[in-house]
Write an enzyme that holds these catalytic residues in place. Structure first.
Site, PDB file in Angstrom:
ATOM      1  N   CYS A  75     -29.646  31.294 -16.984  1.00 46.10           N
ATOM      2  CA  CYS A  75     -29.655  31.023 -18.424  1.00 46.10           C
ATOM      3  C   CYS A  75     -29.605  32.302 -19.237  1.00 46.10           C
ATOM      4  O   CYS A  75     -28.774  32.479 -20.106  1.00 46.10           O
ATOM      5  CB  CYS A  75     -30.935  30.301 -18.836  1.00 46.10           C
ATOM      6  SG  CYS A  75     -31.399  28.968 -17.779  1.00 46.10           S
ATOM      7  N   ASP A  76     -30.570  33.166 -18.973  1.00 44.16           N
ATOM      8  CA  ASP A  76     -30.839  34.277 -19.882  1.00 44.16           C
ATOM      9  C   ASP A  76     -30.197  35.593 -19.443  1.00 44.16           C
ATOM     10  O   ASP A  76     -30.204  36.562 -20.200  1.00 44.16           O
ATOM     11  CB  ASP A  76     -32.355  34.468 -20.025  1.00 44.16           C
ATOM     12  CG  ASP A  76     -33.048  33.202 -20.518  1.00 44.16           C
ATOM     13  OD1 ASP A  76     -32.403  32.441 -21.248  1.00 44.16           O
ATOM     14  OD2 ASP A  76     -34.215  32.967 -20.167  1.00 44.16           O
ATOM     15  N   CYS A 114     -35.290  32.088 -15.334  1.00 38.36           N
ATOM     16  CA  CYS A 114     -33.935  31.534 -15.166  1.00 38.36           C
ATOM     17  C   CYS A 114     -32.878  32.593 -15.422  1.00 38.36           C
ATOM     18  O   CYS A 114     -32.445  32.800 -16.558  1.00 38.36           O
ATOM     19  CB  CYS A 114     -33.721  30.336 -16.093  1.00 38.36           C
ATOM     20  SG  CYS A 114     -32.105  29.562 -15.870  1.00 38.36           S
TER      21      CYS A 114
END
Lengths: 319, 78
Positions: A152-153, A149
């Site tokens: 997200c990261d 992801c």
């Protein structure tokens, strides 16, 4: 929607065994949650078994094509779905995943990571998950520099050299996000060319921070506590690239391995007809885990509604 | 007694948003640490949790990686 007289309500746990549900819904993404709302309104005796709430929709960014919402984010829409589901007293087994389902003479047995259940009908709405590379080091370094992801990261990789693996839109999207954060982005595909949208590809190519590599295989993820590099194979050699992050964006696969008895297509998607019936009577399926054309939140939700109504009719005929 | 809760998150991560929403819905006060904007905090999170995924929830020094509702409830004594 009209149903035969007398088919409106099912007594709790009727018939054989005393512990058999009318229905088990596997998954709580848009399809599973919508099926649950419909099943609750038909007063079916059922449970929902799911790893998480929202599925892929929870990972979606901006949504502008779900009717009634001109703009909503994935997490917001999922909160709305969940709120709607919680309005009914639905027994939800969260953090629990189906391991195997098996059709028996009386109903369908569902074995999960935490227990075993039985129901007259099952709706599989387990969606899709990120495809894995299947190379050494991938499992060990998940969340230790390897992620599925970028949204997200990504920010955690500021100033680092990173690799994005994949050639489609999700890989290009990840590269576009990361080229603003990371020092260098290696965009790597095993295919002879990138297949994503030309507009995105142009933007990626225009960036001095991105190095594109085609016909390149990933052989291994390397590191100590965190990722330090990847071993690649290109033109017959196997050099190591030093990277502090690996973003795997090579598409999705259906979560259907727990249902070996139902027919699937070449992509592993469960085959359903227009009433969401699978090849096994009493087992229905809805949403992205099926071969329904177009994977969209609104379509998955509609399919979930159809599957619940078909299960309801099936139970009416059984009585 | 209210427990001290800290959420290491990025603004774009869906499960960070869901985690914070869950805490808000349950009237749990928490410190929101944006590791995308604060590189020092990002380092601190990686060192403490030994990994790079968000969200990381710190409940009285106990670290939970990811939106694990059951673990969060347990740690909060809900």
């Amino acid at each position: 929607m009209k149903f035969p007289a007398g088919a409106g309500h099912f007594p709790p746990r009727p018939g054989n065994g005393g512990n058999m549900y009318d229905l088990i819904i596997i998954g709580a993404g848009p399809a599973g949650i919508t099926a649950a709302v419909y099943a609750a309104r038909k007063k079916m005796d059922f449970i929902v078994i799911t790893g998480d709430i929202g599925g892929q929709a929870a990972w979606s960014g901006d949504i502008e094509n779900y009717t009634g919402y001109q703009f909503v984010t994935g997490p917001e829409l999922v909160s709305k779905f969940e709120e709607h589901m919680r309005k009914y007293a639905i027994e939800t087994k969260e953090g629990e995943e189906a391991v195997e389902i098996k059709k028996g003479p009386a109903g369908v047995a569902v074995r999960t990571t935490k227990g075993a259940y039985e129901a007259k009908t099952v709706i599989i709405a387990s969606g899709k998950k990120s495809r894995e590379l299947g190379v050494p080091g991938e499992k060990e370094f998940k969340n230790h520099g390897l992620t599925y992801c970028a949204t997200c990261d990504g920010p955690l990789f500021a100033g680092k050299d990173v690799a994005v693996i994949g050639g489609g839109n999700s890989a290009l999207d990840a590269a576009l996000q990361l080229m603003r954060i990371a020092r260098r982005v290696y965009l790597i595909t095993n295919a002879p060319a990138f297949t994503g949208d030309p507009v995105m590809l142009e933007k990626v190519r225009a960036s001095a921070a991105v190095t594109s590599m085609v016909n390149t295989e990933i052989k291994e993820i390397i590191g100590g506590k965190m990722v330090t590099g990847i071993r690649i194979k290109k033109d017959g050699t196997e050099p190591t690239l030093s990277v502090g992050g690996v973003f795997v964006e090579i598409g999705l696969i259906p979560n259907a391995a727990f249902a070996p008895e139902v027919d699937k297509n070449g992509a592993g998607e469960i085959k359903v007809n227009c009433r969401n019936e699978t090849s096994v009577p009493g087992i229905f399926a809805a949403g992205d885990v099926t071969d329904v054309p177009e994977k969209q939140i609104i379509i998955a939700a509609g399919e979930g509604a159809k599957a619940a109504l078909t299960a309801f009719r099936y139970l009416s005929r059984m009585r | 007694m209210d427990k001290k809760v800290k959420v290491y998150s990025t603004p774009t991560c869906p499960f960070c948003i869901r985690t914070k929403q869950f805490l808000k819905d349950n009237n749990i006060f928490f410190e929101d640490v944006d590791v995308a904007a604060d590189q020092e905090a990002a380092k601190e999170m990686m060192q403490r949790s030994g990994q790079m995924g968000v969200p990381v929830i710190d409940i009285e020094g106990r670290l939970i990686v990811g939106f694990d509702k059951e673990e969060i409830k347990k740690a909060l004594g809900m």
